[in-house]
Design a protein around this motif. Sequence first.
Motif, PDB file in Angstrom:
ATOM      1  N   PHE A  79      31.369  60.906  11.231  1.00  0.00           N
ATOM      2  CA  PHE A  79      32.466  60.442  10.316  1.00  0.00           C
ATOM      3  C   PHE A  79      32.062  59.946   8.782  1.00  0.00           C
ATOM      4  O   PHE A  79      33.052  59.821   7.957  1.00  0.00           O
ATOM      5  N   ALA A  80      30.882  60.207   8.670  1.00  0.00           N
ATOM      6  CA  ALA A  80      30.279  59.673   7.349  1.00  0.00           C
ATOM      7  C   ALA A  80      30.492  60.751   6.251  1.00  0.00           C
ATOM      8  O   ALA A  80      30.340  61.886   6.434  1.00  0.00           O
ATOM      9  N   ASP A  81      30.418  60.276   5.035  1.00  0.00           N
ATOM     10  CA  ASP A  81      30.331  61.247   3.936  1.00  0.00           C
ATOM     11  C   ASP A  81      28.949  62.139   3.978  1.00  0.00           C
ATOM     12  O   ASP A  81      28.049  61.562   4.051  1.00  0.00           O
ATOM     13  N   LEU A  82      28.877  63.239   3.743  1.00  0.00           N
ATOM     14  CA  LEU A  82      27.867  63.969   3.692  1.00  0.00           C
ATOM     15  C   LEU A  82      27.289  64.127   2.060  1.00  0.00           C
ATOM     16  O   LEU A  82      28.206  64.035   1.221  1.00  0.00           O
ATOM     17  N   PRO A  83      25.784  64.273   2.005  1.00  0.00           N
ATOM     18  CA  PRO A  83      25.243  64.298   0.554  1.00  0.00           C
ATOM     19  C   PRO A  83      26.105  65.488   0.005  1.00  0.00           C
ATOM     20  O   PRO A  83      26.115  66.757   0.601  1.00  0.00           O
ATOM     21  N   LYS A 345      39.984  54.192  13.208  1.00  0.00           N
ATOM     22  CA  LYS A 345      40.726  54.742  12.599  1.00  0.00           C
ATOM     23  C   LYS A 345      40.484  56.284  12.021  1.00  0.00           C
ATOM     24  O   LYS A 345      39.507  56.648  11.963  1.00  0.00           O
ATOM     25  N   MET A 346      41.519  57.079  11.714  1.00  0.00           N
ATOM     26  CA  MET A 346      41.329  58.091  11.014  1.00  0.00           C
ATOM     27  C   MET A 346      40.457  58.249   9.746  1.00  0.00           C
ATOM     28  O   MET A 346      40.773  57.284   8.974  1.00  0.00           O
ATOM     29  N   VAL A 347      39.390  59.300   9.693  1.00  0.00           N
ATOM     30  CA  VAL A 347      38.572  59.305   8.588  1.00  0.00           C
ATOM     31  C   VAL A 347      38.827  60.774   7.792  1.00  0.00           C
ATOM     32  O   VAL A 347      38.969  61.730   8.430  1.00  0.00           O
ATOM     33  N   LEU A 348      38.812  60.407   6.316  1.00  0.00           N
ATOM     34  CA  LEU A 348      39.255  61.570   5.640  1.00  0.00           C
ATOM     35  C   LEU A 348      37.938  62.009   5.171  1.00  0.00           C
ATOM     36  O   LEU A 348      36.786  61.434   5.011  1.00  0.00           O
ATOM     37  N   ASN A 349      37.941  63.468   4.971  1.00  0.00           N
ATOM     38  CA  ASN A 349      36.919  64.144   4.273  1.00  0.00           C
ATOM     39  C   ASN A 349      37.015  64.157   2.702  1.00  0.00           C
ATOM     40  O   ASN A 349      38.007  64.364   2.274  1.00  0.00           O
ATOM     41  N   GLY A 350      35.772  64.110   1.931  1.00  0.00           N
ATOM     42  CA  GLY A 350      35.622  64.337   0.745  1.00  0.00           C
ATOM     43  C   GLY A 350      34.824  65.442   0.100  1.00  0.00           C
ATOM     44  O   GLY A 350      34.475  65.457  -1.095  1.00  0.00           O
ATOM     45  N   VAL A 372      40.582  63.210   1.032  1.00  0.00           N
ATOM     46  CA  VAL A 372      41.772  63.543   1.040  1.00  0.00           C
ATOM     47  C   VAL A 372      42.016  64.866   2.104  1.00  0.00           C
ATOM     48  O   VAL A 372      41.309  65.633   2.313  1.00  0.00           O
ATOM     49  N   LYS A 373      43.164  64.504   2.752  1.00  0.00           N
ATOM     50  CA  LYS A 373      43.613  65.636   3.688  1.00  0.00           C
ATOM     51  C   LYS A 373      44.765  66.431   3.404  1.00  0.00           C
ATOM     52  O   LYS A 373      45.785  65.991   2.300  1.00  0.00           O
ATOM     53  N   THR A 374      45.147  67.563   4.083  1.00  0.00           N
ATOM     54  CA  THR A 374      46.217  68.496   3.916  1.00  0.00           C
ATOM     55  C   THR A 374      46.253  68.826   2.346  1.00  0.00           C
ATOM     56  O   THR A 374      47.335  68.871   1.564  1.00  0.00           O
ATOM     57  N   THR A 375      45.294  69.167   1.817  1.00  0.00           N
ATOM     58  CA  THR A 375      45.304  69.732   0.170  1.00  0.00           C
ATOM     59  C   THR A 375      45.833  71.015   0.156  1.00  0.00           C
ATOM     60  O   THR A 375      45.845  71.697   1.170  1.00  0.00           O
ATOM     61  N   LEU A 376      46.432  71.335  -1.061  1.00  0.00           N
ATOM     62  CA  LEU A 376      47.172  72.750  -1.166  1.00  0.00           C
ATOM     63  C   LEU A 376      46.303  73.300  -2.193  1.00  0.00           C
ATOM     64  O   LEU A 376      46.229  72.852  -3.521  1.00  0.00           O
ATOM     65  N   VAL A 377      45.605  74.422  -2.007  1.00  0.00           N
ATOM     66  CA  VAL A 377      44.477  74.869  -2.878  1.00  0.00           C
ATOM     67  C   VAL A 377      45.036  76.108  -3.455  1.00  0.00           C
ATOM     68  O   VAL A 377      45.606  76.939  -2.918  1.00  0.00           O
ATOM     69  N   ASP A 397      36.444  52.889   1.874  1.00  0.00           N
ATOM     70  CA  ASP A 397      37.455  52.981   3.115  1.00  0.00           C
ATOM     71  C   ASP A 397      37.683  54.232   3.238  1.00  0.00           C
ATOM     72  O   ASP A 397      38.742  54.780   2.458  1.00  0.00           O
ATOM     73  N   PRO A 398      37.366  55.020   4.011  1.00  0.00           N
ATOM     74  CA  PRO A 398      37.733  56.540   4.174  1.00  0.00           C
ATOM     75  C   PRO A 398      39.043  56.760   5.020  1.00  0.00           C
ATOM     76  O   PRO A 398      39.487  57.995   5.126  1.00  0.00           O
ATOM     77  N   SER A 399      39.791  55.672   5.426  1.00  0.00           N
ATOM     78  CA  SER A 399      41.074  55.801   6.081  1.00  0.00           C
ATOM     79  C   SER A 399      42.302  56.048   5.368  1.00  0.00           C
ATOM     80  O   SER A 399      42.119  56.016   4.038  1.00  0.00           O
ATOM     81  N   PRO A 400      43.057  56.891   5.754  1.00  0.00           N
ATOM     82  CA  PRO A 400      44.319  57.307   4.714  1.00  0.00           C
ATOM     83  C   PRO A 400      45.230  56.325   4.229  1.00  0.00           C
ATOM     84  O   PRO A 400      45.427  55.405   4.869  1.00  0.00           O
TER      85      PRO A 400
END
Length: 414
Positions: A79-83, A345-350, A372-377, A397-400
């Motif tokens: 769930f944690a941010d990766l380097p 809690k839900m965790v978002l990826n960055g 952020v989730k459901t990005t449009l790329v 806080d990575p929750s939405p």
Amino acid sequence: MVRPVGKHKSAKFVLMLVFLLGFVLFYNFFWASSPYLAYVRPKTAANVIVPINPETNKSQKGETTKKGNLHERVLAATFADLPAPELKWEKMASAPVPRLDGAAIQIKNLLYVFAGYGTIDYVHSHVDIYNFTDNTWGGRFNMPKEMAHSHLGMVTDGRYIYIVTGQYGPQCRGPTAHTFVLDTETKQWHDMPPLPVPRYAPATQFWRGRLHVMGGSKENRHTPGLEHWSIAVKDGKVLEKEWRPEIPIPRGGPHRACVVVNDCLIVIGGQEGDFMAKPGSPIFKCSRRNEVVYGDVYMLDDDMKWKVLPSMPKPDSHIEFAWAIVNNSIVIAGGTTEKHPETKKMVLNGELFQFNLDTMKWSIIGKLPFRVKTTLVGLWDGYIYFTSGQRDKGPEDPSPKKVIGDMWRTKLKL
């Protein structure tokens, strides 16, 4: 005086039982209170140490500890941010409206952005268009009244956009089996044969002259679907009367990327389970259920058999329109991962993930401006762009929290 032998033995037996019970309780308390054993992590997961502030006796996540505990604890780190390297992001013109669980298709220098939640109680029923060459939004037009508003399956052949099934309405309403095709040059909509059964967020792609639709969630919004159908299409016209069953996908569920590159159909990430409508709710109010996020990657080969490819660096979902093909790599922006093991809690990826198709290896090539989730790329002139979605509550806080319409870009050098 003669002592009653039976009573003496019974008393000793009771004392021994009390002693043993006390020992077991003490051992269990010590085991449970140990900070190193507070969370049992999977063997394959990395881990992260959460430090405790000895002055406040609280961790950086806010949990109070018992006096005497060591001032750290180990948690599973999926769930944690990766380097990841820092990237220079530039903010562009924001979309006319914020969107969550919308859809996007790029054709040349135009990004067509469809539908989505504005809030949990309001959904959009129109298309906005972003022009990469002049950084402007415009050309809004309406969708058909019968078309789904979120959790859409969508793909293009370069002119026509094929839209398949999805959720109709706000909150956690039911799915529709309706399908459509849009001629982007004339802005005309046409019906296609309905999907055999409705689905939420199925993996959808155009491959070898056929429109493929796989997985997603079933009609209750929670149960993963494994079914896989295809239908022949050409130049916006459907060449068959019915959808054809194909080999089922190995793992079902919604919110996954589906990419065709080098004549291969690849399905990435996703989840099993999702929010459901609360029983008896007149507005189909969303009620959370358990979901399992995964990083599995599958490829359909020439023999129409599924092949397992290397998994993502961490589980990732809500990425169906969060990808672009860059120099024989698939690049994915953000998403969601496993829930926090303590707060649930839900965790978002960055992170910005890269799957190199030459080496078949994953790497992390940068950080997004926020999780952020459901990005449009989209991709244009060496820049990768993303817009919309739901961002985090802040760096700690990575929750939405907020649904956004922001547009950002960064230069990619792959």
